[in-house]
Design a protein around this motif. Structure first.
Motif, PDB file in Angstrom:
ATOM      1  N   ALA A  15      21.503 -20.168  30.049  1.00 46.15           N
ATOM      2  CA  ALA A  15      20.695 -19.721  28.914  1.00 46.15           C
ATOM      3  C   ALA A  15      20.992 -18.271  28.556  1.00 46.15           C
ATOM      4  O   ALA A  15      20.580 -17.804  27.503  1.00 46.15           O
ATOM      5  CB  ALA A  15      19.215 -19.896  29.229  1.00 46.15           C
ATOM      6  N   VAL A  16      21.689 -17.540  29.430  1.00 45.87           N
ATOM      7  CA  VAL A  16      21.994 -16.128  29.189  1.00 45.87           C
ATOM      8  C   VAL A  16      23.503 -15.951  29.055  1.00 45.87           C
ATOM      9  O   VAL A  16      24.271 -16.427  29.887  1.00 45.87           O
ATOM     10  CB  VAL A  16      21.479 -15.244  30.349  1.00 45.87           C
ATOM     11  CG1 VAL A  16      21.821 -13.778  30.091  1.00 45.87           C
ATOM     12  CG2 VAL A  16      19.988 -15.428  30.546  1.00 45.87           C
ATOM     13  N   LEU A  99      23.465  -9.122  25.129  1.00 45.99           N
ATOM     14  CA  LEU A  99      22.896 -10.256  25.834  1.00 45.99           C
ATOM     15  C   LEU A  99      22.467 -11.335  24.850  1.00 45.99           C
ATOM     16  O   LEU A  99      21.781 -11.052  23.858  1.00 45.99           O
ATOM     17  CB  LEU A  99      21.676  -9.817  26.649  1.00 45.99           C
ATOM     18  CG  LEU A  99      21.935  -8.872  27.825  1.00 45.99           C
ATOM     19  CD1 LEU A  99      20.604  -8.385  28.397  1.00 45.99           C
ATOM     20  CD2 LEU A  99      22.761  -9.551  28.895  1.00 45.99           C
ATOM     21  N   GLY A 100      22.871 -12.541  25.143  1.00 45.21           N
ATOM     22  CA  GLY A 100      22.368 -13.691  24.409  1.00 45.21           C
ATOM     23  C   GLY A 100      21.283 -14.346  25.246  1.00 45.21           C
ATOM     24  O   GLY A 100      21.561 -14.902  26.309  1.00 45.21           O
ATOM     25  N   LEU A 101      20.029 -14.258  24.790  1.00 47.04           N
ATOM     26  CA  LEU A 101      18.878 -14.700  25.575  1.00 47.04           C
ATOM     27  C   LEU A 101      18.175 -15.867  24.889  1.00 47.04           C
ATOM     28  O   LEU A 101      18.367 -16.106  23.696  1.00 47.04           O
ATOM     29  CB  LEU A 101      17.882 -13.534  25.740  1.00 47.04           C
ATOM     30  CG  LEU A 101      18.453 -12.231  26.298  1.00 47.04           C
ATOM     31  CD1 LEU A 101      17.471 -11.088  26.088  1.00 47.04           C
ATOM     32  CD2 LEU A 101      18.782 -12.388  27.784  1.00 47.04           C
ATOM     33  N   ARG A 109      17.524 -15.103  21.297  1.00 46.35           N
ATOM     34  CA  ARG A 109      17.293 -13.675  21.115  1.00 46.35           C
ATOM     35  C   ARG A 109      18.578 -12.943  21.509  1.00 46.35           C
ATOM     36  O   ARG A 109      19.201 -13.275  22.517  1.00 46.35           O
ATOM     37  CB  ARG A 109      16.142 -13.173  21.979  1.00 46.35           C
ATOM     38  CG  ARG A 109      14.763 -13.697  21.578  1.00 46.35           C
ATOM     39  CD  ARG A 109      14.284 -12.996  20.311  1.00 46.35           C
ATOM     40  NE  ARG A 109      12.925 -13.374  19.984  1.00 46.35           N
ATOM     41  CZ  ARG A 109      12.603 -14.380  19.182  1.00 46.35           C
ATOM     42  NH1 ARG A 109      13.573 -15.141  18.656  1.00 46.35           N
ATOM     43  NH2 ARG A 109      11.349 -14.660  18.912  1.00 46.35           N
ATOM     44  N   THR A 110      18.939 -11.948  20.717  1.00 49.23           N
ATOM     45  CA  THR A 110      20.087 -11.102  21.045  1.00 49.23           C
ATOM     46  C   THR A 110      19.589  -9.698  21.322  1.00 49.23           C
ATOM     47  O   THR A 110      18.764  -9.163  20.569  1.00 49.23           O
ATOM     48  CB  THR A 110      21.103 -11.071  19.891  1.00 49.23           C
ATOM     49  OG1 THR A 110      21.561 -12.402  19.628  1.00 49.23           O
ATOM     50  CG2 THR A 110      22.301 -10.196  20.247  1.00 49.23           C
ATOM     51  N   HIS A 111      20.073  -9.108  22.406  1.00 48.14           N
ATOM     52  CA  HIS A 111      19.593  -7.780  22.777  1.00 48.14           C
ATOM     53  C   HIS A 111      20.725  -6.938  23.339  1.00 48.14           C
ATOM     54  O   HIS A 111      21.517  -7.420  24.157  1.00 48.14           O
ATOM     55  CB  HIS A 111      18.469  -7.886  23.807  1.00 48.14           C
ATOM     56  CG  HIS A 111      17.934  -6.561  24.254  1.00 48.14           C
ATOM     57  ND1 HIS A 111      17.465  -5.605  23.377  1.00 48.14           N
ATOM     58  CD2 HIS A 111      17.798  -6.022  25.509  1.00 48.14           C
ATOM     59  CE1 HIS A 111      17.058  -4.547  24.049  1.00 48.14           C
ATOM     60  NE2 HIS A 111      17.264  -4.775  25.337  1.00 48.14           N
ATOM     61  N   THR A 112      20.807  -5.682  22.904  1.00 56.47           N
ATOM     62  CA  THR A 112      21.766  -4.720  23.439  1.00 56.47           C
ATOM     63  C   THR A 112      20.998  -3.608  24.145  1.00 56.47           C
ATOM     64  O   THR A 112      20.377  -2.767  23.482  1.00 56.47           O
ATOM     65  CB  THR A 112      22.645  -4.109  22.328  1.00 56.47           C
ATOM     66  OG1 THR A 112      23.337  -5.155  21.644  1.00 56.47           O
ATOM     67  CG2 THR A 112      23.656  -3.132  22.912  1.00 56.47           C
ATOM     68  N   PRO A 113      20.976  -3.587  25.474  1.00 58.70           N
ATOM     69  CA  PRO A 113      20.319  -2.495  26.199  1.00 58.70           C
ATOM     70  C   PRO A 113      20.990  -1.157  25.890  1.00 58.70           C
ATOM     71  O   PRO A 113      22.099  -1.104  25.352  1.00 58.70           O
ATOM     72  CB  PRO A 113      20.487  -2.886  27.668  1.00 58.70           C
ATOM     73  CG  PRO A 113      20.749  -4.359  27.641  1.00 58.70           C
ATOM     74  CD  PRO A 113      21.523  -4.606  26.378  1.00 58.70           C
ATOM     75  N   ALA A 140       8.002  -6.443  24.735  1.00 58.49           N
ATOM     76  CA  ALA A 140       7.625  -6.979  26.043  1.00 58.49           C
ATOM     77  C   ALA A 140       8.353  -8.295  26.316  1.00 58.49           C
ATOM     78  O   ALA A 140       8.770  -8.566  27.447  1.00 58.49           O
ATOM     79  CB  ALA A 140       6.118  -7.174  26.122  1.00 58.49           C
ATOM     80  N   GLU A 141       8.520  -9.110  25.279  1.00 59.83           N
ATOM     81  CA  GLU A 141       9.242 -10.375  25.446  1.00 59.83           C
ATOM     82  C   GLU A 141      10.702 -10.112  25.808  1.00 59.83           C
ATOM     83  O   GLU A 141      11.238 -10.696  26.758  1.00 59.83           O
ATOM     84  CB  GLU A 141       9.165 -11.199  24.163  1.00 59.83           C
ATOM     85  CG  GLU A 141       9.897 -12.531  24.255  1.00 59.83           C
ATOM     86  CD  GLU A 141       9.841 -13.308  22.949  1.00 59.83           C
ATOM     87  OE1 GLU A 141       9.435 -14.469  22.966  1.00 59.83           O
ATOM     88  OE2 GLU A 141      10.220 -12.720  21.902  1.00 59.83           O
ATOM     89  N   ILE A 142      11.350  -9.203  25.069  1.00 64.32           N
ATOM     90  CA  ILE A 142      12.743  -8.856  25.352  1.00 64.32           C
ATOM     91  C   ILE A 142      12.872  -8.231  26.734  1.00 64.32           C
ATOM     92  O   ILE A 142      13.813  -8.511  27.489  1.00 64.32           O
ATOM     93  CB  ILE A 142      13.278  -7.904  24.269  1.00 64.32           C
ATOM     94  CG1 ILE A 142      13.472  -8.642  22.951  1.00 64.32           C
ATOM     95  CG2 ILE A 142      14.580  -7.252  24.705  1.00 64.32           C
ATOM     96  CD1 ILE A 142      14.567  -9.691  22.984  1.00 64.32           C
TER      97      ILE A 142
END
Length: 249
Positions: A15-16, A99-101, A109-113, A140-142
């Motif tokens: 999933a990630v 990150l592909g979450l 959800r896509t996220h770049t720390p 908070a979800e991310i």
């Protein structure tokens, strides 16, 4: 040195997805190969500023990298100042991965720390930088998804919400003295001798300096390295206590 590819590392759940930018370009990483060469990573995206941007990108100098690092906000710069003082921090990468979450309901959800930090013992920390007042339900979800993704590969995850204005200003001041100057080693013994006094203060160093500047500038430098300890969460004045940090020498 970067993390070894041979290090034991569990494979993250399907999933990630982890997309790193290497020399050959963006690459979705196969964790069965172990972790990537962290010191070979490049930022997955370049911070840009537009009329509608919420942040102002900056290029800061990092002592850890001995070169520039591109950051998306002043708050990220604040964190880099903290990390640059830590002798155990070996490498820093900004915008390190995409990150592909997926949420528990299956929504993508896509996220770049914001930062990746490699410590000398090999530990890796992914950082998100977000002011406390902006850590809303969506974040908070991310945050939860990112923390779980990092845990699956044996990495740590932390969120930096900023320090006090006093600490930020003190670190900005000390940053001006982070580079080693030729007279610092010679001034160090005299400076630390003062710091060993039971009630040593900044004022004692100012008085011993006699206006020459060598002890005062050395005090700021070694306060930045941590060899001289003072409370950076309080305003610094003549009465500020100082002491030697033996473990930092």
């Amino acid at each position: 040195m970067g993390q070894s590819r041979d290090a034991a590392c569990p494979r993250p759940a399907r999933a990630v997805s982890w997309t790193f930018r290497l020399e050959v370009g963006p690459q979705m990483w196969d964790w069965t190969m172990g972790p990537p060469d962290l010191q070979g990573l490049r930022s997955i995206r370049t911070p840009r500023s537009t009329e509608k941007s919420r942040h102002i990108p900056v290029q800061a100098h990092s002592v850890t990298l001995d070169g520039p690092i591109h950051l998306e906000s002043g708050l990220e710069h604040d964190l880099v100042r903290e990390l640059d003082r830590d002798p155990d921090v070996e490498w820093i990468v900004s915008q390190p991965v995409r990150l592909g979450l997926r949420t528990s309901g299956g929504r993508p959800r896509t996220h770049t720390p914001d930062l990746l930090v490699l410590r000398r013992e090999g530990a890796v920390t992914i950082w998100d930088v977000r002011p406390l007042e902006k850590q809303d339900e969506k974040f908070a979800e991310i945050r939860g998804l990112t923390a779980s993704a990092c845990a699956e590969v044996g990495w740590q995850y932390r969120v930096y919400g900023g320090g006090s204005p006093v600490r930020r200003d003190n670190l900005r001041w000390l940053t001006a003295y982070r580079r080693q100057m030729p007279w610092y080693p010679n001034a160090k013994d005299e400076l630390l001798e003062i710091c060993r006094e039971p009630r040593a203060t900044v004022g004692a160093v100012l008085d011993a300096d006699h206006g020459a500047g060598h002890l005062v500038s050395a005090m700021w430098h070694y306060a930045w390295t941590g060899a001289v300890v003072m409370d950076l969460d309080s305003p610094i004045g003549r009465s500020t206590p100082i002491r030697e940090h033996r473990d930092a020498l």
